[in-house]
Design a protein around this motif. Structure first.
Motif, short mmCIF file in Angstrom:
data_model
loop_
_atom_site.label_atom_id
_atom_site.label_comp_id
_atom_site.label_asym_id
_atom_site.label_seq_id
_atom_site.Cartn_x
_atom_site.Cartn_y
_atom_site.Cartn_z
N TRP A 71 0.84 -1.19 0.00
CA TRP A 71 0.00 0.00 0.00
C TRP A 71 0.88 1.25 0.00
N THR A 72 0.46 2.24 -0.76
CA THR A 72 1.22 3.50 -0.77
C THR A 72 0.29 4.65 -1.13
N THR A 76 -3.73 2.92 -1.61
CA THR A 76 -4.10 1.77 -2.42
C THR A 76 -2.88 0.91 -2.73
N LEU A 77 -3.14 -0.34 -3.12
CA LEU A 77 -2.06 -1.27 -3.43
C LEU A 77 -1.36 -0.88 -4.73
N HIS A 78 -0.04 -0.95 -4.70
CA HIS A 78 0.78 -0.65 -5.87
C HIS A 78 1.90 -1.69 -6.01
N TYR A 91 7.38 9.23 3.43
CA TYR A 91 6.83 10.56 3.20
C TYR A 91 5.31 10.57 3.20
N LEU A 92 4.69 9.55 2.58
CA LEU A 92 3.25 9.55 2.41
C LEU A 92 2.49 8.80 3.50
N GLY A 93 3.13 7.81 4.13
CA GLY A 93 2.41 6.91 5.03
C GLY A 93 1.68 7.61 6.16
N LYS A 94 2.38 8.43 6.93
CA LYS A 94 1.75 9.12 8.05
C LYS A 94 0.65 10.04 7.57
N ALA A 159 1.59 -1.68 6.77
CA ALA A 159 2.32 -1.40 5.53
C ALA A 159 2.66 0.08 5.42
N LEU A 160 1.67 0.95 5.67
CA LEU A 160 1.91 2.38 5.56
C LEU A 160 2.80 2.92 6.68
#
Length: 356
Positions: A71-72, A76-78, A91-94, A159-160
């Motif tokens: 997930w990213t 969504t799954l990538h 950078y994006l998870g939080k 994951a995130l």
């Protein structure tokens, strides 16, 4: 800049023109991340960009850890390049997780509960890959409910947070592994380095595109998208079309438009933009992109979406059904049917073709 030039440059950026010697690993590394919530469609999204590829080659690339499914952006799954997973999710998870407060409250995911879940799952994965069923059994044994969508949101959170990713499937079941074991240690990046990296990945693989397109794809606020563009301004050039400013890498090229393409559902060529009107007419948009967010596989002729297609895989054959929005010219039919044959060859089955 004309719409035709935008299409020509996008086709080149999306690697939708043949280039011998290109590998699955090359494609994933070029994009950094490609949508993969529908795993079967996502395999063709990679395979369509590698001449003479097969599903077995795509699956082997995952087994060899040439790409990671996790997930990213936008939660969504990538499929992601191993070297890019940690810094992108760092950078994006939080940011993604921070907007899920109401959902966490609904599921009772307070800090104490999440800490327990982390301890159970990470402890199990430290011993090796586990399937969904195996992890559910362990969690339930420790009084952590996994019914409904609870388990999915648990893995999404882990994951995130940078702890887990999908491993090699075991039969038809996905497995989960520790991210650090799967991709190893990668260099940390500052916030500005990560934002610049995201902008560079996006515009080299999706340009020409607007600032709003970049914001939508990455899931970041427009003010951050503007800053990302400024951070790599020396790498970019821009042009105006219909009063919108389109950015692309200075080294971007124009491709000869393929006669036809059969692209996967959720393919970045359509999904990767907030405004899809360059390649998809508005009257057909709700047929291709449904109200619940499903992206149908598309027939692309002249760089534009002119229909949809579907497939059913049997024991010996794959049934491909073409559903064009208009009558195809004889040359267009031949080109689309040639693409259908390429899909069948990718799967490794005989082709049965029909029209709706």
């Amino acid at each position: 800049m004309t719409r035709t030039e935008i299409i020509e440059r996008r086709l080149a950026a999306h690697l939708l023109v043949s280039e011998r010697g290109r590998s699955i690993a090359d494609v994933v590394a070029w994009f950094g991340a490609t949508q993969a919530q529908d795993q079967h469609q996502a395999k063709w999204a990679l395979g369509a960009r590698v001449p003479d590829s097969t599903m077995a080659l795509v699956e082997e690339a995952q087994h060899e850890r040439h790409y990671v499914r996790t997930w990213t952006m936008r939660g969504t799954l990538h499929h992601m390049a191993p070297n890019d997973v940690s810094w992108i999710n760092g950078y994006l998870g939080k940011r993604v997780l921070s907007i899920r407060g109401s959902l966490y409250r609904e599921y009772g995911f307070d800090a104490k509960t999440l800490a327990k879940i982390e301890a159970i799952v990470l402890g199990a994965l430290a011993k090796g890959p586990h399937t969904r069923i195996e992890l559910k059994v362990l969690l339930e044994a420790r009084k952590q409910r996994t019914d409904g969508f609870r388990f999915a949101h648990m893995m999404y959170h882990l994951a995130l947070s940078g702890y887990v990713c999908c491993g090699t499937p075991r039969g038809k079941q996905d497995t989960y592994v520790l991210l650090k074991d799967w991709v190893g240690q990668t260099a940390a990046r500052t916030s500005d380095e990560s934002l610049a990296g995201l902008a560079s990945l996006y515009f080299r693989s999706h340009g020409p595109a607007t600032m709003r397109d970049f914001a939508w794809w990455s899931g970041i606020p427009q003010r951050d998208a503007i800053r990302g563009i400024e951070l790599i301004r020396d790498e970019l050039t821009s042009a105006t079309s219909d009063a919108a400013e389109y950015f692309m890498m200075r080294a971007s090229e124009r491709a000869e438009i393929p006669k036809a393409l059969l692209l996967s559902g959720f393919d970045e060529y359509l999904l990767g933009y907030g405004d899809r009107s360059v390649v998809l007419d508005e009257p057909r948009s709700r047929e291709v992109v449904t109200v619940n967010g499903l992206f149908r596989p598309t027939i692309v002729i002249g760089g534009r979406v002119v229909g949809m297609w579907s497939r059913e895989i049997g024991a010996r054959q794959v049934d491909v059904t073409l559903t064009p929005f208009r009558a195809l010219k004889p040359a267009e039919r031949r080109a689309a049917e040639s693409e259908a044959a390429r899909v069948a060859a990718f799967i490794g089955k005989e082709l049965t073709l029909s029209y709706e």
